[in-house]
Design an enzyme around this catalytic site. Structure first.
Site, short mmCIF file in Angstrom:
data_model
loop_
_atom_site.label_atom_id
_atom_site.label_comp_id
_atom_site.label_asym_id
_atom_site.label_seq_id
_atom_site.Cartn_x
_atom_site.Cartn_y
_atom_site.Cartn_z
N TRP A 15 10.56 -1.12 -3.02
CA TRP A 15 10.27 -0.14 -2.75
C TRP A 15 10.53 0.47 -0.81
CZ3 TRP A 15 7.21 1.18 1.36
CH2 TRP A 15 6.22 2.32 1.96
N ASP A 16 11.16 -0.20 -0.56
CA ASP A 16 11.58 -0.32 0.82
C ASP A 16 12.59 -0.11 1.39
OD1 ASP A 16 11.15 1.83 3.18
OD2 ASP A 16 10.75 -0.17 4.47
#
Length: 303
Positions: free
Chosen positions: A196-197
């Site tokens: 996700w990041d």
């Protein structure tokens, strides 16, 4: 063990976690350090929502104690790290479910991928990101973890509410276009384990002599979904400037999709879902000016 939280670290964490949570950090660090027989070896570090304390374990191994709130974004981190088991990501050594505290292998926090870009260029950094994503996304996500499909449907509802309010010129139309794309793709949201990041500062070098790496991911906010959703952090961070901005963003997108092998059309659609997400957040927080880069990125992708 008594952990002193430096004033600048306390201020940074208070913004996201609140003063009461920050005030309780020394007690939490002491409790876990005694339980796991840890010895502090350096000043605390921090992420946006975590305190990271360098320690050694009872057998002399360097490690870090990571204390963070347990919420929808952080809850799945220990499960993801166990599944990855050190392949492409920092290795989990222990976890306290009651507090969400993690004991992780120590990496070299002075050497992140962002610090190499000026010397080696963005293209090489993107190739490293792509290699890590290929490794991390190879795993199917566990069924109990938050899912991209549900997140996307919720995001669409939030965006629709915003379009009924006064917005800067042209932004309501943009939100509507991106929300329509999200509606179309949400039913087929994928089943892979996502980080996700994964931006440049969330990629660290291993400690010398450990035989790990050469680069490892940290600080996942995991979910289950389509790997095409993973590209935006590497597109957005170190945002290019000047008249070539859109061309350079397309080059980044081309490099990432070629190197990861993800379907380009799906990657474009899921990246626009991320654009929608990054536009909705500041609008919901009362900031009507935080969408310029997202509009530029959407134009670069033809939307």
């Amino acid at each position: 063990m008594t952990v002193h939280v430096p004033d600048d670290v306390a201020r940074a964490l208070t913004r996201f976690c609140g003063p009461d949570w920050v005030a309780d950090l020394p007690r939490k660090a002491d409790e876990r350090s005694r339980a796991w027989n840890l010895t502090p070896t350096g000043a605390p570090l921090h992420g946006a929502v975590s305190l990271v304390v360098p320690v050694t374990t009872a057998d002399g191994r360097p490690a870090v104690l990571k204390i963070q709130p347990v919420d929808d974004e952080t809850r799945g981190e220990p499960d993801a790290l166990r599944l990855w088991d050190g392949r492409g990501a920092a290795r989990l050594l222990d976890h306290d479910p009651a507090t969400g505290t993690l004991l992780l292998e120590a990496l070299d926090h002075t050497r992140d991928l962002d610090s190499t870009i000026d010397a080696q260029g963005v293209d090489q950094a993107l190739e490293i990101i792509a290699g890590l994503l290929t490794t991390l996304n190879a795993h199917p996500g566990p069924p109990h973890m938050r899912h991209l499909g549900a997140m996307t449907r919720d995001l669409v509802a939030r965006a629709r509410r915003l379009t009924a309010t006064p917005l800067p010129h042209g932004l309501a139309d943009a939100l509507t276009r991106w929300a329509d794309i999200a509606v179309d793709i949400a039913p087929d949201a994928g089943d892979r384990l996502l980080h996700w990041d994964l931006h440049y500062q969330n990629v660290l070098a291993p400690l010398p002599g450990t035989g790990r790496g050469p680069w490892l991911a940290i600080d996942p906010k995991p979910l289950v979904g389509d790997p095409g959703y993973e590209l935006l952090p590497a597109l957005w961070n170190r945002f290019p400037r000047g008249p070539e901005t859109e061309r350079l963003l397309r080059r980044r997108f081309d490099l990432l999709t070629d190197a990861t092998g993800v379907d380009r059309d799906r990657a474009r659609a899921w990246t626009l879902v991320r654009v929608l997400e990054n536009t909705v957040w500041p609008l919901e927080e009362g900031d009507p000016t935080g969408h310029g880069q997202m509009l530029t990125l959407a134009r670069a992708l033809g939307a």
